[in-house]
Structures are given as C-alpha cells and as structure tokens.
Design a protein around this motif. Sequence first.
Motif, PDB file in Angstrom:
ATOM      1  N   ILE A 168      43.955  42.221  42.773  1.00  0.00           N
ATOM      2  CA  ILE A 168      44.587  41.748  41.545  1.00  0.00           C
ATOM      3  C   ILE A 168      43.502  41.450  40.501  1.00  0.00           C
ATOM      4  O   ILE A 168      42.543  40.732  40.775  1.00  0.00           O
ATOM      5  CB  ILE A 168      45.431  40.486  41.824  1.00  0.00           C
ATOM      6  N   ILE A 169      43.663  42.008  39.300  1.00  0.00           N
ATOM      7  CA  ILE A 169      42.676  41.833  38.227  1.00  0.00           C
ATOM      8  C   ILE A 169      42.931  40.504  37.537  1.00  0.00           C
ATOM      9  O   ILE A 169      44.012  40.255  37.008  1.00  0.00           O
ATOM     10  CB  ILE A 169      42.760  42.997  37.224  1.00  0.00           C
ATOM     11  N   ILE A 170      41.924  39.653  37.562  1.00  0.00           N
ATOM     12  CA  ILE A 170      42.024  38.344  36.913  1.00  0.00           C
ATOM     13  C   ILE A 170      41.609  38.434  35.452  1.00  0.00           C
ATOM     14  O   ILE A 170      42.229  37.836  34.571  1.00  0.00           O
ATOM     15  CB  ILE A 170      41.152  37.308  37.654  1.00  0.00           C
ATOM     16  N   ARG A 171      40.540  39.227  35.197  1.00  0.00           N
ATOM     17  CA  ARG A 171      40.040  39.350  33.820  1.00  0.00           C
ATOM     18  C   ARG A 171      39.330  40.684  33.663  1.00  0.00           C
ATOM     19  O   ARG A 171      38.689  41.178  34.599  1.00  0.00           O
ATOM     20  CB  ARG A 171      39.073  38.202  33.498  1.00  0.00           C
TER      21      ARG A 171
ATOM     22  N   THR B 178      50.084  42.420  51.121  1.00  0.00           N
ATOM     23  CA  THR B 178      48.992  42.280  52.083  1.00  0.00           C
ATOM     24  C   THR B 178      47.774  41.639  51.415  1.00  0.00           C
ATOM     25  O   THR B 178      47.713  41.494  50.178  1.00  0.00           O
ATOM     26  CB  THR B 178      48.600  43.653  52.653  1.00  0.00           C
ATOM     27  N   GLY B 179      46.809  41.269  52.260  1.00  0.00           N
ATOM     28  CA  GLY B 179      45.591  40.655  51.734  1.00  0.00           C
ATOM     29  C   GLY B 179      44.850  41.576  50.794  1.00  0.00           C
ATOM     30  O   GLY B 179      44.316  41.133  49.759  1.00  0.00           O
ATOM     31  N   ASP B 180      44.779  42.865  51.112  1.00  0.00           N
ATOM     32  CA  ASP B 180      44.096  43.815  50.235  1.00  0.00           C
ATOM     33  C   ASP B 180      44.777  43.906  48.873  1.00  0.00           C
ATOM     34  O   ASP B 180      44.118  44.042  47.836  1.00  0.00           O
ATOM     35  CB  ASP B 180      44.060  45.197  50.890  1.00  0.00           C
ATOM     36  N   ASP B 181      46.099  43.844  48.849  1.00  0.00           N
ATOM     37  CA  ASP B 181      46.808  43.892  47.564  1.00  0.00           C
ATOM     38  C   ASP B 181      46.410  42.710  46.691  1.00  0.00           C
ATOM     39  O   ASP B 181      46.202  42.858  45.475  1.00  0.00           O
ATOM     40  CB  ASP B 181      48.325  43.882  47.800  1.00  0.00           C
ATOM     41  N   PHE B 182      46.303  41.538  47.302  1.00  0.00           N
ATOM     42  CA  PHE B 182      45.941  40.357  46.521  1.00  0.00           C
ATOM     43  C   PHE B 182      44.476  40.393  46.087  1.00  0.00           C
ATOM     44  O   PHE B 182      44.130  39.929  44.995  1.00  0.00           O
ATOM     45  CB  PHE B 182      46.225  39.093  47.333  1.00  0.00           C
ATOM     46  N   ARG B 183      43.607  40.921  46.937  1.00  0.00           N
ATOM     47  CA  ARG B 183      42.188  41.000  46.552  1.00  0.00           C
ATOM     48  C   ARG B 183      41.983  41.875  45.330  1.00  0.00           C
ATOM     49  O   ARG B 183      41.067  41.629  44.527  1.00  0.00           O
ATOM     50  CB  ARG B 183      41.369  41.556  47.722  1.00  0.00           C
TER      51      ARG B 183
ATOM     52  N   GLY C 209      39.627  38.954  44.633  1.00  0.00           N
ATOM     53  CA  GLY C 209      38.724  38.933  45.787  1.00  0.00           C
ATOM     54  C   GLY C 209      37.293  38.575  45.428  1.00  0.00           C
ATOM     55  O   GLY C 209      36.521  38.180  46.316  1.00  0.00           O
ATOM     56  N   ASP C 210      36.905  38.676  44.140  1.00  0.00           N
ATOM     57  CA  ASP C 210      35.538  38.334  43.726  1.00  0.00           C
ATOM     58  C   ASP C 210      35.343  36.834  43.595  1.00  0.00           C
ATOM     59  O   ASP C 210      34.208  36.344  43.693  1.00  0.00           O
ATOM     60  CB  ASP C 210      35.214  39.017  42.389  1.00  0.00           C
ATOM     61  N   ILE C 211      36.415  36.116  43.354  1.00  0.00           N
ATOM     62  CA  ILE C 211      36.256  34.677  43.092  1.00  0.00           C
ATOM     63  C   ILE C 211      36.966  33.805  44.132  1.00  0.00           C
ATOM     64  O   ILE C 211      36.906  32.583  44.061  1.00  0.00           O
ATOM     65  CB  ILE C 211      36.799  34.324  41.700  1.00  0.00           C
TER      66      ILE C 211
END
Length: 445
Positions: free
Chosen positions: A29-32, A22-27, A43-45
Amino acid sequence: PAGSVKTRGGEILLRTKERSYTGDDFRNIIIRSTKDGAKVRLGDIATVRDDFVESDEASYFNGEPAAMVRVFRIGDQTPIEVAEAVKKYRAELEERLPPGVKVSTWQDWSEMYRERIDLLLRNAYLGLFLVLLVLGLFLEIRLAFWVTMGIPISFMGSILLMPLFGVSFNMISLFAFIVTLGMVVDDAIVVGENIFEKRQQGLPYLQAAIEGVREVAVPVTFAILTTVAAFMPMLFVPGISGKLFGVIPSVVISVLLISLVEGLFVLPAHLSHKAHKKERGLVYQFGLAFKVLFFPLRPLLWFFEFMRKSCSAVLDGFITKIYQPMVRLAVTYRYATVALCVAMLMVSVGLRVSGTLGWSFLPKIESDRVTARFELPYGTPVERTELVQKQILDAAHEVLEEFGGQSNSRGIYTLLGRRLPSGGPVNFGGGSVGGHRGSVQMRLV
C-alpha cells in the motif's frame, strides 16, 4: 466506500476498487509518493505480519472445541435438497477426518419444512376420508366420491396458478393450503346435496343436475366471493410483512375460485348421468373387473348401505322433530331472536374489554431450542465469563437429567466472546466481540 468530502462543487464520494487480504497486499500500500516517482509503502515504515487476532473467543459442542458451519442455498434448491446434500457430504467427510475429529448435524431447518408438508398430507388424507365417509353415510357413495375429488382438483389447479402470483412452496404457502382444507368442499357439498334432493323428488339424472345447481348457484357463488373478499385485504399489506402475508390470500383465493368452478360445472356434469349396464368398452370391462376383484367385500358394502339408510333416517328425524320446530320458533319470535344475538355480541365485546380475553401478536408455542445469551460489564475478565457460562451449562444438564436424560438433547452449543447469532448468513457474526459476552443453546429432540 470510504465516506465523502464536501466541496464547493458538491459532495465527492471516496471509493476504492481494491481490498487487501494478505500481508503482501498491505505491505504494497502506497502511503506517499513524490513528483519524481519515489514511493513510500506501508512495508517501508511498519512491520506487517500475517497472524491471528488476539481475541477471547471460543466455541464448544457438548463440551468439546468445535466450529460451526452454516449451509444455505445459493440458487433454486429446496430446503430438503440442501439438507440431503449436506448429509451426503457429511458421510463422505467423516471417512477422511483424522481420529478425534467428528462432524455432527445440530440444526436442520429443513425438518420444519418437511413436517409442514407431512402435516398438510395427513390433513388432506384425513379430510378426504371424513368427507367420503360422512357424505357416504347420509347421501350416497358415488356422490360422496365426486364431492371428495374437489379437494385434490382445487389444489392442483391452485398449484398451476402459483407461478403467476410469484408464489413458491414454502412454510407460508403450505400453511395456506392447510387453511383451505376446511373450506374447499363446502360449495361442492351444497351443490351435491341439492342434486341428490332433486333425484329423490323423482327427476331424471340430467334434469336433477340442472335444477339442483340452478337453485343454489347464486348463494354458493356469493358464499365463495365473500370469503375471497375477506382474504383480499391481505394482498395490500405493504413492506416486508406484505411479501409474507400476501402468500396466504394468493393461495386461498385461487383454491376457492377453482373449487367454485369445479362445484358449479364439473361436479354437476359427473352427477348428470347414470352408468348403464348395457354399455360396453373399456369402462364397462374395468367396472366388471372391479366388481370381481372386490367381490369378497360385498358384505361390507351391504353393511355400509344399511348404515347409510339408518343415518339418513336419523337425520330426517332430527330435521323433522328438532330442527324445523326450532326454526319456526325463531321466525315466530324474530325480535327475541335478534335480541338474543345482540346480547351474545355484547357479552363477547364485554369479555374483550374487561381483559378476560387476552391479546398477543403471535401465539405462545413450545420451542425445540433453549437459548441463554448473557453479557457482563465491559472489561470483565474472560475467566469470570467462563464461570458464568459453566453455571448456565450445568443448569442445562440438570434440567435434562430431571426430564429424561441426555437423550432428549441433540447437543449443547456454547459460544464465548460473542452472542450466538440468529437468522441467515447476513448476521452470522452475532454482534460485537468481547470477552464479557457469551451464549449457550440447547436443541431438544
């Protein structure tokens, strides 16, 4: 799995235990992340939306927008059970659907399975009748009955052994049963005929059964064993083909061996005694009731007995006047006989080598579906693909009208954007997606 990384210590497999749906799962996701605990999430970027993919895909059934639902078994259900469950659910679903929405059954694979069972049963009934009729005309009806019983007995014995070989009822095992229908009573006919011959020579029933089966036991046994040996190599076919072809010899060999035991031991036991009118008890009472019930058929039985004597006389005349002289001639000129057989073999080989006799891996049979899959150059506008699809669809309707109308079709399914899938749920996707692909499939009655 996400590939691997080669290091000095070896290859490290990259694998994650979680998937995002879902969209929330992808938001989330830790990028860094930093040492002090700060985290930058997707979701921050980026802007993440739950939405449909823009693709040039569409499916139609008889010209109306449609979605195909393919139902497969997930346990030990038989094809017929799955089909019946789907039909029952379809009837319940149609009552709940809004106006304008319909449900249709387009492709029922259980019909093929059901037709194979019907074919086996029809052949079995016809085989039982023909064996009973032919042997009854030339020998006697009681002997013909016990020889005929070898067919169901051998089949039931094989069914008991099927779990030991890991064989189930399927299209291939049913085909194997159909193959054995023509072979399963051969040994019983030879044994029964020889016992009948001993009776005609004046031997008592018990002695005739013993002498009759003793004379033919060796040739009958080797006749069955050579057929078994001919099918045995199919048990050693490797790979997926071996799993398919191995079903046939498992069924055929078990049926033949059981028929051999039945023909050498059970059949002579049935033919070794004669019913006496002085016997009393349930058997005698049942026989008396049978005679009373079928008393109106006595003229028919007399006619059958007259036909049996007539057919036996014709057969004896054929053996005496035609068959025996031909055998004497063949034995007297044995070298000419062998030369004739060799000549026939050479002609057969010559026909194959010259190409007169063709070769094909599988026979060509008529199909109950017509499929057209097409692919235009990559980048073709979807409007052009729709025109090509419409051209094929119009041709299908023209052919239907030419050969009896729309009643010959169960429906036409068209798929735009991908090729129509085939097989089970694994390859349901049908390959890559693109507006330059399309398929049209028509199923016939």
